[in-house]
Enzyme design. Structure first.
Site, PDB file in Angstrom:
ATOM      1  N   PHE A   8       7.632  13.900  -8.887  1.00 42.98           N
ATOM      2  CA  PHE A   8       8.162  12.681  -9.419  1.00 42.98           C
ATOM      3  C   PHE A   8       6.702  11.926  -9.912  1.00 42.98           C
ATOM      4  O   PHE A   8       5.721  11.565  -9.195  1.00 42.98           O
ATOM      5  CB  PHE A   8       8.653  11.479  -8.422  1.00 42.98           C
ATOM      6  CG  PHE A   8       9.026  10.185  -9.076  1.00 42.98           C
ATOM      7  CD1 PHE A   8      10.126  10.234  -9.752  1.00 42.98           C
ATOM      8  CD2 PHE A   8       8.042   9.204  -8.924  1.00 42.98           C
ATOM      9  CE1 PHE A   8      10.582   9.083 -10.376  1.00 42.98           C
ATOM     10  CE2 PHE A   8       8.477   7.959  -9.744  1.00 42.98           C
ATOM     11  CZ  PHE A   8       9.657   8.011 -10.109  1.00 42.98           C
TER      12      PHE A   8
ATOM     13  N   ASP B 178      -2.244  13.381  -9.206  1.00 42.67           N
ATOM     14  CA  ASP B 178      -1.345  12.102  -9.255  1.00 42.67           C
ATOM     15  C   ASP B 178      -1.355  11.557  -8.137  1.00 42.67           C
ATOM     16  O   ASP B 178      -0.777  11.854  -7.140  1.00 42.67           O
ATOM     17  CB  ASP B 178      -0.041  12.306  -9.531  1.00 42.67           C
ATOM     18  CG  ASP B 178       0.923  11.221 -10.025  1.00 42.67           C
ATOM     19  OD1 ASP B 178       0.392  10.009  -9.353  1.00 42.67           O
ATOM     20  OD2 ASP B 178       1.908  11.260 -10.668  1.00 42.67           O
TER      21      ASP B 178
ATOM     22  N   LYS C 100      -0.211   1.556  -8.998  1.00 42.38           N
ATOM     23  CA  LYS C 100       0.237   0.854  -7.772  1.00 42.38           C
ATOM     24  C   LYS C 100      -0.663  -0.283  -6.893  1.00 42.38           C
ATOM     25  O   LYS C 100      -0.957  -1.086  -7.186  1.00 42.38           O
ATOM     26  CB  LYS C 100       0.812   1.966  -6.804  1.00 42.38           C
ATOM     27  CG  LYS C 100       2.205   2.509  -7.406  1.00 42.38           C
ATOM     28  CD  LYS C 100       3.348   3.290  -6.620  1.00 42.38           C
ATOM     29  CE  LYS C 100       4.205   3.970  -7.070  1.00 42.38           C
ATOM     30  NZ  LYS C 100       5.137   3.185  -7.838  1.00 42.38           N
TER      31      LYS C 100
END
Length: 398
Positions: A139, A224, A253
Site C-alpha cells: 500500500f 516507503d 504522515k
C-alpha cells in the site's frame, strides 16, 4: 445524537471512506473527545500521522510562531525556513538532499519519477523501458499510477487503464526480488513493514538481503517509511531494525506532526540531483508553515526520546496482547508501538470488533476483514495501553 451529527456531516462528502460512527471535535495527547463530550483513547494516530499525539505543545508552538510571519511563498521564491528544515531532515536520514512535498502519495510518485530519471540518465536504461519491482500486498497510496501495481481490488478495480513499468513479487522473499531484476530494473520499492496489509513484518534478514541484491545489481532501494518511519517502530526508521540504509527514504504522515501535510523524498545528491528545474514540483511543497512544523518534528526525533519510548511501550504492548492469542485472537504482529491483531472469525469481523471497542472508548481501525491495527500516539501511557487491551479482552469474551 453522535450518529445524527455524523450523518449530517457526511451528507455532502464523497463516499470514499467508511468511518466509524463517531464525530470527533477535539483532541489532546492520546485522547479525543466527540461532539457529545465522550472521550476515546486514540489507538490509530491517523495512520501514524499523529506519532506525537494530538496538539503536541512544541509542534503547535512552532506552527503558531510561523503563522504570524509567513505561510506560503511557493517555490518560485526561497523562504528562510525551508533550508534549515532540509538540512535537519537530511542529517536525520544520513543523506545530503531533500525533495519536499505534501502527502505520502506525492512522495511515492516523486520517488517513482526520480528512479526512472536516474535509470535513464545515469544507469543508461533505454527510453520508456524502466521497470520498478514492488511487493504483493503493498500500500503506497491511491493515485492512478500507484494503484497500477496494487493487488487490492477495492483500490484498483474500475480505475484502469493502468500504468506499465512495475513487476510484482511476493513480500518477504528477497530471492524473488533478485530473480526479477533485469538490465532495465531501476528500483525496488517496498515497505519495510507493510502497514495497510495488517502490520506484516518480513522475515529477519529480508531487508539486508534486499539491500545487498540492489547494490549488487546497480538498482535503487526505495524504502516507503511513510507509516513505519519516524519512531513508530522503536527506531527512527523501520530499516534501522536491520541497520539497512536504502538509497531513498519516502517520508510523510508523522513528519507533519499532526498539524500539516508534509512529505519528502530524501537521498544523496548523486540520485536526487538528476531532477532539474521545471521537471517536478508542487505549489505547497516545502511551504514555510510546513517546513517550520517539519523542522520541529525532526528536532524532536533527533533526541531519540520518542524512539526509545516507542520501543519500551511496544514491548509492553506485545506482552499484554500475547495472552489474547487463542482467546479470540489468532495472531498478533508487533513492531515497536504498532500492532496487527487478527480476530477469530467466529467472534466477528475486524470492523465489528472495532465498533464494539469504540462503544467502550477505544478507537482502532480494521483492515482486510479480520485484522485490527493499533498505532497509539507515542505519548500514550502504559496504563492507558493496559486499559485499552482490557477493553479488547472484554469485547472478545462476550
Amino acid at each position: 445524537m453522535t450518529d445524527n451529527l455524523a450523518t449530517a456531516t457526511d451528507v455532502n462528502l464523497a463516499h470514499n471512506y467508511h468511518p466509524l460512527p463517531v464525530t470527533i471535535s477535539s483532541g489532546e495527547g492520546a485522547w479525543v473527545t466527540d461532539v457529545e463530550g465522550k472521550r476515546y483513547l486514540d489507538l490509530l494516530s491517523a495512520y501514524s500521522a499523529l506519532n506525537f499525539g494530538h496538539g503536541h505543545p512544541e509542534i503547535l508552538a512552532a506552527a503558531h510562531a510561523q503563522l504570524d510571519r509567513l505561510t506560503l511563498t511557493s517555490r518560485a521564491f526561497n523562504n528562510d525556513v525551508l533550508g534549515p528544515f532540509a538540512t535537519a531532515l537530511a542529517a536525520l536520514c544520513g543523506k545530503d538532499m531533500v525533495l519536499p512535498m505534501n502527502t505520502g502519495a506525492e512522495a511515492v510518485e516523486s520517488g517513482i519519477k526520480l528512479a526512472r530519471a536516474w535509470g535513464y540518465r545515469v544507469k543508461g536504461v533505454p527510453a520508456d523501458a524502466a521497470q520498478i519491482i514492488v511487493a504483493n500486498g503493498n500500500f503506497h497510496g491511491r493515485t492512478t499510477t500507484i494503484v497500477s501495481f496494487s493487488d487490492d481490488d477495492t483500490a484498483r478495480n474500475g480505475f484502469g487503464p493502468f500504468t506499465p513499468g512495475f513487476v510484482n513479487v511476493p513480500y518477504g522473499d528477497a530471492g524473488a526480488i533478485e530473480a526479477a531484476i533485469t538490465p532495465n530494473t531501476v528500483a525496488v520499492l517496498i515497505e519495510p513493514i507493510q502497514g495497510e496489509a495488517g502490520v506484516i513484518i518480513p522475515p529477519a534478514g529480508y531487508l539486508t538481503a534486499v539491500r545487498e541484491a540492489t547494490a549488487r545489481n546497480n538498482v535503487l532501494f526505495i524504502a516507503d517509511e511513510i507509516q513505519s518511519g519516524l519512531a513508530r517502530v522503536g527506531t527512527t526508521f523501520a530499516c534501522d531494525r536491520e541497520n539497512v540504509v536504502p538509497d531513498l527514504y519516502l517520508l510523510g504522515k508523522a513528519l507533519g506532526g499532526g498539524v500539516m501535510p508534509v512529505s519528502a523524498v530524501v537521498a544523496n545528491s548523486d540520485i536526487l540531483g538528476v531532477i532539474q528545474p521545471g521537471e517536478h514540483g508542487s505549489t505547497f511543497g516545502g511551504n514555510p508553515l510546513a517546513a517550520a512544523v517539519g523542522h520541529r518534528v525532526v528536532q524532536m526525533l533527533a533526541t531519540g526520546e520518542f524512539q526509545e519510548r516507542a520501543a519500551q511501550l511496544g514491548a509492553h504492548l506485545e506482552q499484554i496482547l500475547q495472552p489474547l492469542v487463542g482467546h479470540g485472537v489468532t495472531e498478533i504482529r508487533v513492531a515497536g508501538l504498532w500492532a496487527g491483531i487478527d480476530i477469530d472469525p467466529a467472534l466477528g469481523t475486524g470492523r465489528q470488533i472495532a465498533e464494539k471497542l469504540m462503544a467502550r472508548g477505544v478507537l482502532v481501525k480494521d483492515t482486510h476483514g479480520q485484522t485490527i491495527r493499533m498505532a497509539p500516539p507515542i505519548v500514550v501511557r502504559a496504563t492507558e495501553l493496559d486499559w485499552a487491551v482490557e477493553q479488547l479482552r472484554l469485547v472478545l469474551a462476550v
